[in-house]
Design a protein around this motif. Sequence first.
Motif, mmCIF file in Angstrom:
data_model
loop_
_atom_site.group_PDB
_atom_site.id
_atom_site.type_symbol
_atom_site.label_atom_id
_atom_site.label_comp_id
_atom_site.label_asym_id
_atom_site.label_seq_id
_atom_site.Cartn_x
_atom_site.Cartn_y
_atom_site.Cartn_z
ATOM 1 N N ASP A 119 6.791 10.577 -0.906
ATOM 2 C CA ASP A 119 6.258 9.216 -1.063
ATOM 3 C C ASP A 119 7.297 8.256 -0.473
ATOM 4 O O ASP A 119 8.362 8.058 -1.043
ATOM 5 C CB ASP A 119 6.011 8.919 -2.540
ATOM 6 N N GLY A 131 -8.538 8.761 -1.116
ATOM 7 C CA GLY A 131 -7.944 7.758 -1.989
ATOM 8 C C GLY A 131 -8.940 7.071 -2.896
ATOM 9 O O GLY A 131 -8.602 6.066 -3.535
ATOM 10 N N GLY A 160 12.677 9.189 0.352
ATOM 11 C CA GLY A 160 11.862 8.739 -0.774
ATOM 12 C C GLY A 160 12.184 9.581 -1.987
ATOM 13 O O GLY A 160 12.266 10.821 -1.893
ATOM 14 N N GLN A 194 10.429 10.167 -4.724
ATOM 15 C CA GLN A 194 9.334 10.999 -5.207
ATOM 16 C C GLN A 194 8.920 11.953 -4.093
ATOM 17 O O GLN A 194 8.304 11.553 -3.115
ATOM 18 C CB GLN A 194 8.156 10.139 -5.653
ATOM 19 N N MET A 231 0.846 -1.195 0.000
ATOM 20 C CA MET A 231 0.000 0.000 0.000
ATOM 21 C C MET A 231 0.884 1.249 0.000
ATOM 22 O O MET A 231 1.924 1.301 0.645
ATOM 23 C CB MET A 231 -0.921 0.016 1.216
ATOM 24 N N LYS A 232 0.439 2.263 -0.738
ATOM 25 C CA LYS A 232 1.192 3.501 -0.832
ATOM 26 C C LYS A 232 1.137 4.265 0.483
ATOM 27 O O LYS A 232 0.095 4.334 1.135
ATOM 28 C CB LYS A 232 0.617 4.364 -1.953
ATOM 29 N N ARG A 233 2.268 4.834 0.886
ATOM 30 C CA ARG A 233 2.347 5.624 2.109
ATOM 31 C C ARG A 233 3.056 6.945 1.809
ATOM 32 O O ARG A 233 4.088 6.981 1.128
ATOM 33 C CB ARG A 233 3.094 4.876 3.203
ATOM 34 N N CYS A 234 2.472 8.025 2.314
ATOM 35 C CA CYS A 234 2.991 9.360 2.035
ATOM 36 C C CYS A 234 3.194 10.123 3.335
ATOM 37 O O CYS A 234 2.443 9.950 4.305
ATOM 38 C CB CYS A 234 2.027 10.133 1.134
ATOM 39 N N GLU A 281 7.786 2.772 10.259
ATOM 40 C CA GLU A 281 7.302 4.119 9.992
ATOM 41 C C GLU A 281 7.573 5.059 11.157
ATOM 42 O O GLU A 281 7.914 6.226 10.959
ATOM 43 C CB GLU A 281 5.811 4.074 9.666
ATOM 44 N N ASP A 312 -2.150 7.257 3.965
ATOM 45 C CA ASP A 312 -2.214 6.512 2.698
ATOM 46 C C ASP A 312 -2.169 7.419 1.482
ATOM 47 O O ASP A 312 -1.809 6.966 0.396
ATOM 48 C CB ASP A 312 -3.502 5.677 2.653
ATOM 49 N N THR A 313 -2.557 8.668 1.597
ATOM 50 C CA THR A 313 -2.577 9.596 0.470
ATOM 51 C C THR A 313 -1.878 10.883 0.865
ATOM 52 O O THR A 313 -1.849 11.257 2.051
ATOM 53 C CB THR A 313 -4.019 9.924 0.034
ATOM 54 N N THR A 361 6.831 5.004 0.209
ATOM 55 C CA THR A 361 6.457 3.606 -0.010
ATOM 56 C C THR A 361 7.701 2.729 -0.148
ATOM 57 O O THR A 361 8.595 3.014 -0.950
ATOM 58 C CB THR A 361 5.590 3.480 -1.273
#
Length: 562
Positions: free
Chosen positions: A110, A254, A96, A98, A1-4, A121, A145-146, A112
């Motif tokens: 980002d 999301g 990260g 990005q 899952m994407k994490r920001c 985290e 997540d977003t 992830t």
Amino acid sequence: MKRCVSVWLPDWPIDRLCRHEPAVASKTGPLALVESGRRGLTITAVNASAAREGVRPGRTLADARAALPGLRSRPAEPARDAEALAALATWCGRYGMQRNVDGVDGIWIDVTGVPHLFGGEAGLMRDLLDRLSRFGLTARAAIADTPGAAYALARFGVPPGRQWVMSEPGETRAALARLPVEALHLDRQTVLTLKRLGLRGIGDLYTLPRVSLERRFKSGARTAAARMRGPPVPKAEAATVTATVLARLDAVLGVVPDPRPPLVAPPVLLVRRLWAEPLLSSEALEAEIAALCAELCHRLVGLSQGARRIRLSLYRSDGTRAEVVAGTSAPCRDSHHWMRLVGGRLAAIDAGFGIDTATLEAAVAETMEGAQETLAGTAASATGCDAGLARLVDRLAGHLGHARVFRLETCDSHVPERESRRVPALEGHSPKPHAGSRRAQVAAPSFLLDPPEPVTVSAASEAIPAVGGPPAVFGWRRVTHRVVRSEGPRRIAPEWWRLIGRPPAGDTRRLADLLASAPRDYYRVEVTGGGQYWMFHAHPCPDSRANAGSGSAVWFLHGIFA
């Protein structure tokens, strides 16, 4: 899952000024940054001392000094603030690749696939906030997540006395429910209208049926307009605002993508190293970078790719960053060659207080099939020769600069001076000569003049082409040459399609256009003394005035044979 991760720097202009000018930080007392506006000098930022005295951004400096005579002021520098924020976002590449600035006082990252390098985290967030605190920056951060959810939590969800907050994966909806609607990053008028409708929290939007939101919004806006004796809100405007609110809510949750341009294009592949003790010596750094090159090479082999451009980023513990970029003329996954390209520049890098993180990325990569290298033979030898030439080009470009090493790239033209162009050796592919190359058919010389240079021909010699030969005597660069033998002619037709749509006046055309529109008869001539030249007779077009007043301009020297 994407994490920001979203980082909010509420006191960024003041912190940036104090970081770059320690003398400002050493002085106590209220301080305000001001800029010129319609009402005169307006306050844009204040330090903690001024905030405790009730000074707020948006007030005029005159009003603030009337209440607080001891208020110091400095001109605001938004351009320098933006430049420094971009540099800080670049440094955040350690967490990260990005990432980018978020407004004038924030950064999004980002992360992830990265938190495990910091022990999870929580470890990543502690490391990030501890470093920013050591830099003298006031920061609040959140991970979600977003990027929109992280933005909302960083600015409106961090409890007093804490620096960061985390939304567990998949729990974005519950984490945002208690936040005010301002956290959706809407404009002030939209937020005001939502509050007048009784929609003060993001959670209030969850329970409201979407089909009725536009109706309620239009009704509330009409009531507000009537109260203020203003014009009614058009139905189209209410629908647009409603769509904006719902689209922003969906992006934060999301439900729909929330694409954000990164600071730099994401790499094809990246490997990373972190060290508990910062590296200070160039020998230790070279050993670690060699290991990074070997790891990246191994991973590229699994993808059947080779890197064309690699970027080494070295992150210092003081918040600065050094970068080394190297390119190759052909796809490469030879770690020793990469190390030769970047290793020579490591000694010139100042480690400062130490380098604690390094990333090596394949910024550009291409498909690279495996090659047979152990069996001796003609094919293997040719491959080795090509590889050796590519390595030489790469090293020359590394020492002299990418813009100073060129190669010739063939073009779709049969005119000799247009058959190829000079391009940087590390850019793109080196195309093979096309089969229809007229230059190959006429055995052109190795040294070509571009553009062709006119030669002077005497009136007696100029009659010779009528019987199928070059002039017996010609002058070039103030030297007279006598032809003893010749070979030709060989005809090259003009590129008539290049002149379609151009004005017909021949005296307004460039020499290259005039030559491209005239048929050419090429001759290889040998002159007294042994020199051999490549010259041609350009048959003038009916509308061309290139040789007005003299017939000497119809002969040109185009090349010299070795």
